[in-house]
Design an enzyme around this catalytic site. Structure first.
Site, short mmCIF file in Angstrom:
data_model
loop_
_atom_site.label_atom_id
_atom_site.label_comp_id
_atom_site.label_asym_id
_atom_site.label_seq_id
_atom_site.Cartn_x
_atom_site.Cartn_y
_atom_site.Cartn_z
N ILE A 99 0.85 -1.19 0.00
CA ILE A 99 0.00 0.00 0.00
C ILE A 99 0.89 1.24 0.00
O ILE A 99 2.00 1.22 0.54
CB ILE A 99 -0.97 0.00 1.21
CG1 ILE A 99 -2.06 1.06 1.06
CG2 ILE A 99 -0.22 0.12 2.53
CD1 ILE A 99 -3.21 0.89 2.04
N CYS A 100 0.40 2.31 -0.63
CA CYS A 100 1.11 3.60 -0.62
C CYS A 100 0.06 4.69 -0.45
O CYS A 100 -0.95 4.47 0.21
CB CYS A 100 1.93 3.77 -1.90
SG CYS A 100 0.95 3.84 -3.41
N ARG A 101 0.25 5.84 -1.02
CA ARG A 101 -0.75 6.91 -0.91
C ARG A 101 -1.90 6.69 -1.88
O ARG A 101 -3.06 6.85 -1.53
CB ARG A 101 -0.11 8.28 -1.15
CG ARG A 101 -1.10 9.44 -1.02
CD ARG A 101 -0.47 10.79 -1.26
NE ARG A 101 0.28 10.88 -2.50
CZ ARG A 101 -0.27 11.13 -3.68
NH1 ARG A 101 -1.56 11.29 -3.82
NH2 ARG A 101 0.49 11.19 -4.75
N GLY A 103 -1.70 4.08 -4.80
CA GLY A 103 -1.69 2.80 -5.50
C GLY A 103 -0.60 2.69 -6.55
O GLY A 103 -0.33 1.61 -7.06
N MET A 128 -3.60 4.65 0.78
CA MET A 128 -4.06 5.15 2.07
C MET A 128 -5.14 6.21 1.91
O MET A 128 -5.97 6.37 2.81
CB MET A 128 -2.88 5.70 2.88
CG MET A 128 -1.96 4.62 3.45
SD MET A 128 -2.81 3.44 4.53
CE MET A 128 -3.42 4.50 5.84
#
Length: 146
Positions: A99-101, A103, A128
């Protein structure tokens, strides 16, 4: 002229040679030969909470500190290739979800994991931002997504 252009575009799309504008080259679960799946935060959160999936947040330190999923591990994207063996050991046969900010970076991490031979790899679509929008908890509770 239009027919020729349309025929060319159809041929490119069918061969996989056409990437949509703004695409980030993510594979999705809908693709029959996908090497990693893409799921929403709402789909993955219960599996992470139950310990079925190892969640790895690949954002930078300041992003992580501002707010992250409580059950996630932090491995910045630049460090992912060098830490895949450790992540494989920690996952102990479970899928690994990145997961990141938004995708995009998590898609890059998922691709690196697949390229390194991992087979149960997941990208969290929307990152996120979508996690928070879905009302899922973050740490700290009053945190935010950078």
């Amino acid at each position: 002229m239009r027919r020729r252009l349309l025929s060319t575009l159809i041929a490119l799309a069918a061969s996989g040679g056409l990437v949509a504008c703004g695409g980030d080259d993510r594979s999705t679960g809908a693709t029959p030969d996908a090497s990693f799946t893409t799921v929403t935060p709402a789909q993955i959160a219960p599996r992470v909470a139950d310990g079925e999936v190892l969640l790895v947040d690949v954002r930078e330190d300041d992003e992580w500190q501002a707010g992250h999923a409580g059950d996630a591990q932090h491995v910045p994207l630049a460090e992912v290739p060098g830490r895949l063996d450790r992540l494989r050991t920690e996952a102990a046969g479970r899928p690994i979800a990145f997961i990141c900010r938004s995708g995009n970076r998590s898609g890059q991490a998922a691709r690196a994991a697949v390229d390194a031979g991992l087979t149960q790899v997941i990208n969290v679509d929307g990152g996120m931002g979508a996690w928070l929008a879905a009302g899922l908890p973050i740490v700290p509770a009053d945190g935010r997504v950078l």
